[in-house]
Design a protein around this motif. Structure first.
Motif, PDB file in Angstrom:
ATOM      1  N   GLY A   1       0.790  -1.226   0.000  1.00  0.00           N
ATOM      2  CA  GLY A   1       0.000   0.000   0.000  1.00  0.00           C
ATOM      3  C   GLY A   1       0.820   1.271   0.000  1.00  0.00           C
ATOM      4  O   GLY A   1       0.296   2.330  -0.309  1.00  0.00           O
ATOM      5  N   ALA A   2       2.096   1.195   0.337  1.00  0.00           N
ATOM      6  CA  ALA A   2       2.932   2.401   0.470  1.00  0.00           C
ATOM      7  C   ALA A   2       4.152   2.313  -0.441  1.00  0.00           C
ATOM      8  O   ALA A   2       4.982   1.421  -0.295  1.00  0.00           O
ATOM      9  CB  ALA A   2       3.376   2.582   1.915  1.00  0.00           C
ATOM     10  N   MET A   3       4.228   3.249  -1.384  1.00  0.00           N
ATOM     11  CA  MET A   3       5.297   3.243  -2.388  1.00  0.00           C
ATOM     12  C   MET A   3       6.073   4.550  -2.359  1.00  0.00           C
ATOM     13  O   MET A   3       5.476   5.624  -2.255  1.00  0.00           O
ATOM     14  CB  MET A   3       4.688   3.171  -3.796  1.00  0.00           C
ATOM     15  N   VAL A   4       7.381   4.464  -2.504  1.00  0.00           N
ATOM     16  CA  VAL A   4       8.201   5.646  -2.764  1.00  0.00           C
ATOM     17  C   VAL A   4       8.571   5.613  -4.245  1.00  0.00           C
ATOM     18  O   VAL A   4       9.067   4.591  -4.739  1.00  0.00           O
ATOM     19  CB  VAL A   4       9.483   5.658  -1.907  1.00  0.00           C
ATOM     20  N   LEU A   5       8.310   6.715  -4.949  1.00  0.00           N
ATOM     21  CA  LEU A   5       8.647   6.843  -6.366  1.00  0.00           C
ATOM     22  C   LEU A   5       9.771   7.880  -6.471  1.00  0.00           C
ATOM     23  O   LEU A   5       9.510   9.088  -6.585  1.00  0.00           O
ATOM     24  CB  LEU A   5       7.423   7.295  -7.171  1.00  0.00           C
ATOM     25  N   PRO A   6      11.016   7.441  -6.414  1.00  0.00           N
ATOM     26  CA  PRO A   6      12.129   8.398  -6.390  1.00  0.00           C
ATOM     27  C   PRO A   6      12.162   9.252  -7.651  1.00  0.00           C
ATOM     28  O   PRO A   6      12.060   8.735  -8.769  1.00  0.00           O
ATOM     29  CB  PRO A   6      13.372   7.498  -6.292  1.00  0.00           C
ATOM     30  N   GLY A   7      12.263  10.548  -7.477  1.00  0.00           N
ATOM     31  CA  GLY A   7      12.433  11.458  -8.604  1.00  0.00           C
ATOM     32  C   GLY A   7      11.220  11.636  -9.492  1.00  0.00           C
ATOM     33  O   GLY A   7      11.318  12.295 -10.523  1.00  0.00           O
ATOM     34  N   PHE A   8      10.075  11.104  -9.103  1.00  0.00           N
ATOM     35  CA  PHE A   8       8.898  11.140  -9.990  1.00  0.00           C
ATOM     36  C   PHE A   8       8.529  12.575 -10.379  1.00  0.00           C
ATOM     37  O   PHE A   8       8.045  12.819 -11.483  1.00  0.00           O
ATOM     38  CB  PHE A   8       7.708  10.452  -9.303  1.00  0.00           C
ATOM     39  N   ALA A   9       8.755  13.538  -9.478  1.00  0.00           N
ATOM     40  CA  ALA A   9       8.370  14.933  -9.746  1.00  0.00           C
ATOM     41  C   ALA A   9       9.579  15.806 -10.071  1.00  0.00           C
ATOM     42  O   ALA A   9       9.452  17.030 -10.168  1.00  0.00           O
ATOM     43  CB  ALA A   9       7.642  15.510  -8.529  1.00  0.00           C
ATOM     44  N   HIS A  10      10.721  15.181 -10.258  1.00  0.00           N
ATOM     45  CA  HIS A  10      11.955  15.970 -10.368  1.00  0.00           C
ATOM     46  C   HIS A  10      11.904  16.997 -11.492  1.00  0.00           C
ATOM     47  O   HIS A  10      12.269  18.165 -11.304  1.00  0.00           O
ATOM     48  CB  HIS A  10      13.153  15.033 -10.549  1.00  0.00           C
ATOM     49  N   ASP A  11      11.436  16.579 -12.653  1.00  0.00           N
ATOM     50  CA  ASP A  11      11.490  17.478 -13.813  1.00  0.00           C
ATOM     51  C   ASP A  11      10.484  18.627 -13.731  1.00  0.00           C
ATOM     52  O   ASP A  11      10.607  19.610 -14.450  1.00  0.00           O
ATOM     53  CB  ASP A  11      11.274  16.685 -15.110  1.00  0.00           C
ATOM     54  N   GLN A  12       9.484  18.481 -12.876  1.00  0.00           N
ATOM     55  CA  GLN A  12       8.473  19.543 -12.740  1.00  0.00           C
ATOM     56  C   GLN A  12       8.696  20.395 -11.504  1.00  0.00           C
ATOM     57  O   GLN A  12       7.880  21.271 -11.194  1.00  0.00           O
ATOM     58  CB  GLN A  12       7.088  18.913 -12.608  1.00  0.00           C
ATOM     59  N   ALA A  13       9.790  20.128 -10.801  1.00  0.00           N
ATOM     60  CA  ALA A  13       9.954  20.752  -9.481  1.00  0.00           C
ATOM     61  C   ALA A  13       9.931  22.275  -9.543  1.00  0.00           C
ATOM     62  O   ALA A  13       9.274  22.926  -8.722  1.00  0.00           O
ATOM     63  CB  ALA A  13      11.247  20.256  -8.840  1.00  0.00           C
ATOM     64  N   ALA A  14      10.619  22.855 -10.520  1.00  0.00           N
ATOM     65  CA  ALA A  14      10.684  24.322 -10.574  1.00  0.00           C
ATOM     66  C   ALA A  14       9.297  24.910 -10.810  1.00  0.00           C
ATOM     67  O   ALA A  14       8.906  25.908 -10.190  1.00  0.00           O
ATOM     68  CB  ALA A  14      11.661  24.767 -11.653  1.00  0.00           C
ATOM     69  N   LEU A  15       8.539  24.263 -11.678  1.00  0.00           N
ATOM     70  CA  LEU A  15       7.168  24.708 -11.967  1.00  0.00           C
ATOM     71  C   LEU A  15       6.281  24.595 -10.715  1.00  0.00           C
ATOM     72  O   LEU A  15       5.494  25.501 -10.392  1.00  0.00           O
ATOM     73  CB  LEU A  15       6.615  23.826 -13.086  1.00  0.00           C
ATOM     74  N   LEU A  16       6.412  23.481 -10.020  1.00  0.00           N
ATOM     75  CA  LEU A  16       5.622  23.271  -8.803  1.00  0.00           C
ATOM     76  C   LEU A  16       5.950  24.347  -7.768  1.00  0.00           C
ATOM     77  O   LEU A  16       5.058  24.898  -7.116  1.00  0.00           O
ATOM     78  CB  LEU A  16       5.908  21.882  -8.210  1.00  0.00           C
ATOM     79  N   LEU A  17       7.233  24.664  -7.643  1.00  0.00           N
ATOM     80  CA  LEU A  17       7.640  25.660  -6.638  1.00  0.00           C
ATOM     81  C   LEU A  17       7.161  27.064  -7.007  1.00  0.00           C
ATOM     82  O   LEU A  17       6.809  27.852  -6.130  1.00  0.00           O
ATOM     83  CB  LEU A  17       9.160  25.625  -6.443  1.00  0.00           C
ATOM     84  N   GLN A  18       7.130  27.362  -8.300  1.00  0.00           N
ATOM     85  CA  GLN A  18       6.556  28.651  -8.731  1.00  0.00           C
ATOM     86  C   GLN A  18       5.094  28.733  -8.336  1.00  0.00           C
ATOM     87  O   GLN A  18       4.603  29.769  -7.891  1.00  0.00           O
ATOM     88  CB  GLN A  18       6.624  28.774 -10.260  1.00  0.00           C
ATOM     89  N   ALA A  19       4.374  27.626  -8.530  1.00  0.00           N
ATOM     90  CA  ALA A  19       2.952  27.601  -8.173  1.00  0.00           C
ATOM     91  C   ALA A  19       2.780  27.750  -6.664  1.00  0.00           C
ATOM     92  O   ALA A  19       1.868  28.440  -6.203  1.00  0.00           O
ATOM     93  CB  ALA A  19       2.310  26.313  -8.682  1.00  0.00           C
ATOM     94  N   VAL A  20       3.660  27.117  -5.890  1.00  0.00           N
ATOM     95  CA  VAL A  20       3.586  27.256  -4.425  1.00  0.00           C
ATOM     96  C   VAL A  20       3.755  28.728  -4.037  1.00  0.00           C
ATOM     97  O   VAL A  20       3.010  29.262  -3.203  1.00  0.00           O
ATOM     98  CB  VAL A  20       4.658  26.391  -3.726  1.00  0.00           C
ATOM     99  N   ALA A  21       4.707  29.395  -4.667  1.00  0.00           N
ATOM    100  CA  ALA A  21       4.950  30.811  -4.336  1.00  0.00           C
ATOM    101  C   ALA A  21       3.713  31.652  -4.654  1.00  0.00           C
ATOM    102  O   ALA A  21       3.327  32.535  -3.879  1.00  0.00           O
ATOM    103  CB  ALA A  21       6.172  31.324  -5.092  1.00  0.00           C
ATOM    104  N   ALA A  22       3.074  31.365  -5.785  1.00  0.00           N
ATOM    105  CA  ALA A  22       1.877  32.127  -6.154  1.00  0.00           C
ATOM    106  C   ALA A  22       0.742  31.867  -5.162  1.00  0.00           C
ATOM    107  O   ALA A  22       0.032  32.793  -4.750  1.00  0.00           O
ATOM    108  CB  ALA A  22       1.442  31.756  -7.578  1.00  0.00           C
ATOM    109  N   ILE A  23       0.569  30.622  -4.755  1.00  0.00           N
ATOM    110  CA  ILE A  23      -0.476  30.273  -3.776  1.00  0.00           C
ATOM    111  C   ILE A  23      -0.214  31.002  -2.457  1.00  0.00           C
ATOM    112  O   ILE A  23      -1.128  31.559  -1.837  1.00  0.00           O
ATOM    113  CB  ILE A  23      -0.523  28.742  -3.572  1.00  0.00           C
TER     114      ILE A  23
END
Ligand code: MD6
Ligand code: FE
Length: 217
Positions: free
Chosen positions: A22-44
């Motif tokens: 039931g519990a999985m670690v997906l290493p690096g799954f979001a790595h390529d989108q990280a900068a975009l995600l962080l920009q969205a966090v800043a806007a929120i």
């Protein structure tokens, strides 16, 4: 000069890991989108600022939090709950960006939970020394839905326990871009985050950002 211990392209890729059923670690799954995600966090965070919530017991949490989506997780002296309105502003939480929802859906599917649609995203910011004590996530209406958790910035030592608070705890390193998905038989396992160690990440500076996606309603 010390070499960074995280996000190092010289390190071999880490394979997906089942912590337990039931519990999985997906290493690096979001790595390529990280900068975009962080920009969205800043806007929120300009519209729903990060704040240190008070626990029902009256303690100020060391982790700063905000939310986006239809519902946001909040805590105060009266308890923990999901709320459609930011209690600080009286306004609805910022909309969940499409890139958040897509990532959560894709990660859940990759971990064996197709059809996951989050309606809440809790955004946690850990400064150096912040920690999250062992807890269960049980404020969601239907515990059949998994939780998707995205780690950004400084590495964390995640504490992974069992069904009982007193069960043995394992430490799992969560690095920039790692995604954890958990549900099913692991959904109510106790977990927490160890005190954040000193460091400086190129994208977040001296902090770690964690996004946890839930279907709360
Ligand atoms: C964190 N995460 O990683 C805190 N809860 O900063 C959580 O408490 C959590 O990562 C439920 C599912 C995944 C999580
Ligand atoms: Fe949690």
């Amino acid at each position: 000069m010390t070499a960074p211990l995280f996000d190092d392209p010289a390190q071999p890729p880490r394979a997906p890991q089942e912590l337990e059923p039931g519990a999985m670690v997906l290493p690096g799954f979001a790595h390529d989108q990280a900068a975009l995600l962080l920009q969205a966090v800043a806007a929120i965070a300009t519209r729903a600022p990060m704040r240190h919530l008070i626990t029902p017991g009256g303690l100020r949490m060391s982790v700063a939090m905000t939310n986006c989506g239809n519902l946001g997780w909040v805590s105060d002296r009266t308890g923990y709950r999901y709320a459609a309105v930011d209690p600080e502003s009286g306004h609805p939480w910022p909309l969940m960006p499409a890139c958040f929802e897509d990532l959560a859906r894709e990660a859940a599917a990759a971990a064996g939970y197709p059809g996951f649609t989050p309606d809440a995203c809790l955004i946690n910011r850990y400064a150096i020394g912040s920690r999250l004590s062992l807890h269960q996530d049980r404020d969601e209406r239907d515990l059949a839905h998994p939780i998707v958790s995205v780690s950004l910035g400084l590495p964390a030592s995640f504490l992974w326990g069992g069904r009982q608070r007193t069960a043995k705890v394992r430490r799992v390193a969560l690095l920039h871009g790692d995604v954890m998905v958990w549900g099913g038989p692991a959904r109510l396992h106790f977990h927490g985050v160890q005190r954040l160690a000193r460091g400086n990440h190129p994208l977040t500076g001296p902090c770690r950002i964690n996004l946890t996606f839930r279907k709360a309603d």
